[in-house]
Design a protein around this motif. Structure first.
Motif, PDB file in Angstrom:
ATOM      1  N   LEU A   1       0.737  -1.366  -0.033  1.00  0.00           N
ATOM      2  CA  LEU A   1      -0.169  -0.109  -0.037  1.00  0.00           C
ATOM      3  C   LEU A   1       0.861   1.279  -0.170  1.00  0.00           C
ATOM      4  O   LEU A   1       0.445   2.205  -0.613  1.00  0.00           O
ATOM      5  N   ASP A   2       1.970   1.305   0.828  1.00  0.00           N
ATOM      6  CA  ASP A   2       2.883   2.483   0.554  1.00  0.00           C
ATOM      7  C   ASP A   2       3.327   2.777  -0.837  1.00  0.00           C
ATOM      8  O   ASP A   2       3.551   3.877  -1.066  1.00  0.00           O
ATOM      9  N   ASP A   3       3.896   1.639  -1.304  1.00  0.00           N
ATOM     10  CA  ASP A   3       3.997   1.935  -2.793  1.00  0.00           C
ATOM     11  C   ASP A   3       3.035   2.568  -3.786  1.00  0.00           C
ATOM     12  O   ASP A   3       3.184   3.778  -4.624  1.00  0.00           O
ATOM     13  N   ALA A   4       1.751   2.276  -3.454  1.00  0.00           N
ATOM     14  CA  ALA A   4       0.562   2.718  -4.267  1.00  0.00           C
ATOM     15  C   ALA A   4       0.425   4.326  -3.608  1.00  0.00           C
ATOM     16  O   ALA A   4       0.191   5.022  -4.586  1.00  0.00           O
ATOM     17  N   ILE A   5       0.452   4.510  -2.418  1.00  0.00           N
ATOM     18  CA  ILE A   5       0.286   5.727  -1.652  1.00  0.00           C
ATOM     19  C   ILE A   5       1.461   6.765  -2.376  1.00  0.00           C
ATOM     20  O   ILE A   5       1.131   7.853  -2.856  1.00  0.00           O
ATOM     21  N   ALA A   6       2.840   6.175  -2.323  1.00  0.00           N
ATOM     22  CA  ALA A   6       4.003   7.100  -3.119  1.00  0.00           C
ATOM     23  C   ALA A   6       3.791   7.502  -4.445  1.00  0.00           C
ATOM     24  O   ALA A   6       3.741   8.459  -4.998  1.00  0.00           O
ATOM     25  N   ALA A   7       2.953   6.301  -5.348  1.00  0.00           N
ATOM     26  CA  ALA A   7       2.828   6.685  -6.746  1.00  0.00           C
ATOM     27  C   ALA A   7       1.851   7.444  -6.949  1.00  0.00           C
ATOM     28  O   ALA A   7       1.983   8.519  -7.554  1.00  0.00           O
ATOM     29  N   PHE A   8       0.782   7.446  -6.267  1.00  0.00           N
ATOM     30  CA  PHE A   8      -0.231   8.814  -6.506  1.00  0.00           C
ATOM     31  C   PHE A   8      -0.055   9.930  -5.897  1.00  0.00           C
ATOM     32  O   PHE A   8      -0.409  10.902  -6.493  1.00  0.00           O
ATOM     33  N   SER A   9       0.949   9.662  -4.713  1.00  0.00           N
ATOM     34  CA  SER A   9       1.474  11.137  -4.299  1.00  0.00           C
ATOM     35  C   SER A   9       2.370  11.934  -5.322  1.00  0.00           C
ATOM     36  O   SER A   9       2.085  13.287  -5.361  1.00  0.00           O
ATOM     37  N   ASP A  10       2.848  11.214  -6.293  1.00  0.00           N
ATOM     38  CA  ASP A  10       3.875  11.694  -7.240  1.00  0.00           C
ATOM     39  C   ASP A  10       3.032  12.103  -8.381  1.00  0.00           C
ATOM     40  O   ASP A  10       3.583  12.012  -9.370  1.00  0.00           O
ATOM     41  N   GLN A  11       1.767  11.902  -8.397  1.00  0.00           N
ATOM     42  CA  GLN A  11       0.824  12.251  -9.638  1.00  0.00           C
ATOM     43  C   GLN A  11       0.913  11.156 -10.526  1.00  0.00           C
ATOM     44  O   GLN A  11       0.874  11.057 -11.855  1.00  0.00           O
ATOM     45  N   ALA A  12       0.918   9.738 -10.066  1.00  0.00           N
ATOM     46  CA  ALA A  12       0.874   8.703 -11.227  1.00  0.00           C
ATOM     47  C   ALA A  12      -0.587   8.750 -11.475  1.00  0.00           C
ATOM     48  O   ALA A  12      -1.616   8.866 -10.736  1.00  0.00           O
ATOM     49  N   PHE A  13      -0.965   8.091 -12.800  1.00  0.00           N
ATOM     50  CA  PHE A  13      -2.257   8.093 -13.253  1.00  0.00           C
ATOM     51  C   PHE A  13      -3.024   7.006 -12.573  1.00  0.00           C
ATOM     52  O   PHE A  13      -4.005   6.819 -12.353  1.00  0.00           O
ATOM     53  N   SER A  14      -1.985   5.753 -12.658  1.00  0.00           N
ATOM     54  CA  SER A  14      -2.514   4.577 -12.041  1.00  0.00           C
ATOM     55  C   SER A  14      -1.761   3.539 -11.577  1.00  0.00           C
ATOM     56  O   SER A  14      -0.391   3.993 -11.558  1.00  0.00           O
ATOM     57  N   PHE A  15      -1.797   2.393 -10.970  1.00  0.00           N
ATOM     58  CA  PHE A  15      -1.187   1.380 -10.410  1.00  0.00           C
ATOM     59  C   PHE A  15      -1.388   0.027 -10.691  1.00  0.00           C
ATOM     60  O   PHE A  15      -2.752  -0.173 -10.769  1.00  0.00           O
TER      61      PHE A  15
END
Length: 705
Positions: free
Chosen positions: A93-107
């Motif tokens: 979950l931390d990876d997903a949160i970090a990804a979306f915090s950095d403006q990732a479109f999706s995971f």
């Protein structure tokens, strides 16, 4: 291809797994996408064609100094319009949160449940990014239109200082333009205002689109607009906007053209341009920003007969320019609202799709027969699916927050196999781990479980683990039945040779018994013949013992196995076959070769199967070498022949069940398949190297204790 993107989508795939890169490239190119590949973040950032990328698929776990999160940040800085989709097979979950915090479109998680969903996700990302870019463009154009409008209003205000009587009226008109939504109504209002301000008899406005087709018409007449006039003008819509051709005297006043009605009472050369007469017309062009004509304002002579002036024409041009800007701004606002509504609708649709996808994934995880779990950095369970309760009978909720080792300590039996497996479970020396344990269910049944665990690391630090636990009890029973069947098949292949091998010492025994009888009759000592009889009996005893060892029931690995001894036993079993086929057998197993833990019967069957296959591969004789060696991590036994070899295209198939080179009815096709399963059960591997016409080498590789 979706309906908003006309050109192929360019996708950047950054993953250190070559198989995943090529899989995604092959599938996405089938979807008419252009795919760029990179193995690492450094390789991706070094590419010169990144400005063409619309969507980037970034693996979080990348080799080198830059991981997927850092790569995403750098791409955000360089290419803000590029959509980034992060993916990982070991993410939490931390990876997903970090990804979306950095403006990732999706995971996305690997392995992918559906490549089609990945393609849809890419198209959705490209589409939304394009819509965002279009909206920014529309907003910029609207801002520019508003800026130009502001400039025009400023210019109008400056010039209107000279015409105070007209200024108040035209200014009032300009301030009310934005309140009229319908374009034709706005042009009617302008015509009415012009007539009231300048006391003209009639005003008509024609406005064309970018293709120079008449799009909007405004009209006003001091005496009222007749239905016939409106119908005539309505029929002009959609017609090309053509330049006016005058067949009467005309005069240019600034950008406008004044066409005078001929005075028949005077010669043409004496036409009076100082007075407007009924029928005289003034045509004022409506200009675009590039100075192209986009429409006309036609004014008939005013009632007071005042001649047209450049000042009034300039004021009319300002008013028409403002009207054009209002219409353009209104058009942009409408387009922007339409795009915003479409984007909102698409976001809602995609949000619904993502929610459904999450629900499908949740149902899939909870309905699968395999136990799926996730543990944190302290190896404490944070998730375990419902299959755990179905397989073991215990409530999964009772084990959340406990370590995986503690869970199995509660439900496993106490034996050396389980104890070694529990030590491996608590160890984090290897990224991947495969172990087997025997558990007791709540109902008292014994089940064999296979644990496949993968560590989740970030920046070289273990952040947790995830894995799949599979009930292989029935699979093991079936495998044991197949092993027994293959053992019988191997016996059949050995039968003729063993019969001959036993017959030789029997013939020798008969001869020695006759010799003993003769010596006893003659009163001689038969001791020498008795010794020969004993040797023949020992030979038969050794052959029978080897056969019995081969046919004892298979069991789980539980003792130390001497690989040299089982190699010698196999050599004894096949001695007759190799002799008949002129095969030279050489055993090169060093005395100091370490023992391995396992089932001697199963390992003897694996080695015998490989040796029998090698004999069949050398129908005209050859060399058969059984050798052993040790490496830092493994103990290896090689079976090398100089037979016909295996074609390269078949090397990936020989371990599949029912694959055989023998003719129909002469083989089960399960030998190598069972060899691989037995080796995997011993935590080992079976490897092969072969070249057609030069022979084959099979390697049994065991982990060192």
């Amino acid at each position: 291809m979706n309906r908003l993107i006309d050109t192929p989508i360019t996708v950047l795939v950054v993953d250190d797994d070559e198989h995943i890169r090529e899989l995604l490239k092959s599938f996405l190119e089938q979807k008419h996408m252009h795919v760029l590949l990179a193995e690492s973040a450094e390789e991706a950032l070094a590419r010169e064609d990144l400005d063409a990328v619309q969507v980037a698929l970034l693996d979080i776990r990348l080799p080198g100094r830059i991981d997927g999160h850092q790569l995403q940040k750098e791409l955000n800085r360089r290419f803000p319009d590029m959509a980034k989709i992060l993916m990982s097979g070991h993410a939490d979950l931390d990876d997903a949160i970090a990804a979306f915090s950095d403006q990732a479109f999706s995971f996305a998680r690997k392995p992918f449940s559906s490549l089609k969903e990945i393609a849809v996700l890419i198209e959705r990302a490209a589409e939304i990014k394009q819509l965002e870019a279009q909206n920014r463009d529309y907003a910029a154009r609207l801002e520019e239109a508003n800026r130009q409008l502001s400039d025009k209003v400023t210019e109008t205000t400056a010039k209107a200082q000279r015409y105070q009587n007209i200024l108040s009226h035209l200014y009032l008109v300009s301030s009310q333009l934005g309140r009229i939504e319908h374009p034709d109504g706005l042009l009617d209002f302008i015509c009415q205002s012009v007539i009231e301000a300048g006391a003209f008899r009639r005003a008509v406005v024609l406005l064309a689109d970018e293709k120079y087709l008449i799009r909007n018409i405004g009209v006003w007449d001091a005496s009222g607009v007749s239905d016939g006039l409106r119908e005539t003008l309505r029929q002009l819509k959609g017609q090309p906007l053509r330049p006016f051709e005058f067949d009467r005297p005309e005069k240019r006043i600034g950008t406008a053209v004044y066409a005078q009605t001929p005075d028949l009472s005077r010669p043409s050369q004496e036409s009076d341009h100082d007075t407007w007469r009924a029928g005289d017309q003034l045509f004022v062009p409506i200009l675009r920003q590039d100075s192209g004509v986009t429409g006309f304002l036609s004014l008939e002579a005013p009632t007071d007969g005042a001649p047209p002036s450049e000042d009034i024409i300039e004021l009319l041009e300002v008013l028409l320019g403002n009207a054009g800007l209002y219409l353009e701004a209104q058009k942009l606002r409408n387009e922007l609202k339409k795009r915003a509504d479409e984007l909102e609708l698409r976001v809602q649709e995609r949000t619904k799709e993502l929610r459904l996808s999450e629900e499908r994934f949740s149902r899939l995880v909870n309905t699968t027969t395999d136990i799926v779990y996730i543990a944190d950095e302290n190896d404490k369970l944070t998730f375990i699916n419902e299959a755990f309760s179905r397989v073991t009978g215990y409530l999964r909720e009772n084990y959340l927050g406990r370590t995986l080792k503690r869970l199995f300590e509660d439900i496993t039996t106490d034996n050396p196999i389980n104890n070694r497996a529990l030590q491996e479970i608590s160890s984090r020396n290897a990224e991947h781990m495969l172990q087997h344990v025997e558990v007791v269910t709540r109902q008292g049944d014994k089940r064999t479980l296979e644990i496949n665990r993968t560590l989740i690391s970030q920046g070289g630090v273990v952040r947790g683990s995830q894995g799949i636990i599979r009930d292989i009890t029935e699979h093991r029973k079936l495998l044991q039945q197949l092993v027994a069947s293959e053992r019988l098949a191997a016996t059949g292949r050995l039968a003729a040779g063993i019969a001959h091998e036993i017959n030789n010492p029997l013939q020798a025994m008969i001869s020695q018994i006759a010799a003993v009888d003769a010596k006893l009759t003659e009163g001689k000592n038969p001791l020498e013949n008795v010794e020969l009889l004993r040797e023949s009996v020992d030979r038969i005893k050794q052959i029978v013992r080897s056969m019995l060892d081969l046919h004892r029931g298979a069991s789980l690995p539980q003792k130390s196995v001497n690989l040299k001894e089982i190699s010698e036993k196999v050599g004894a079993l096949v001695s007759q076959q190799i002799h008949q086929q002129s095969i030279r057998l050489r055993l090169d197993i060093p005395e100091e070769l370490p023992n391995v833990t396992g089932s001697a019967q199963e390992l003897q069957q694996v080695l015998l199967n490989l040796v029998l296959n090698a004999i069949e591969a050398m129908p005209r004789g050859g060399d058969l070498i059984i050798s052993g060696r040790t490496t830092v991590k493994t103990v290896d036994v090689n079976v090398k022949d100089t037979g016909v070899g295996i074609a390269a295209e078949h090397l990936q198939q020989i371990f599949e069940p029912f694959f055989t080179f023998r003719t129909s009815g002469s083989g089960t096709g399960l030998g190598l398949y069972l060899c691989r399963n037995i080796m995997e059960a011993h935590r080992g591997k079976i490897l092969v190297q072969s070249e057609r016409g030069k022979g084959s080498t099979f390697t049994l590789s065991f982990p060192r204790e």
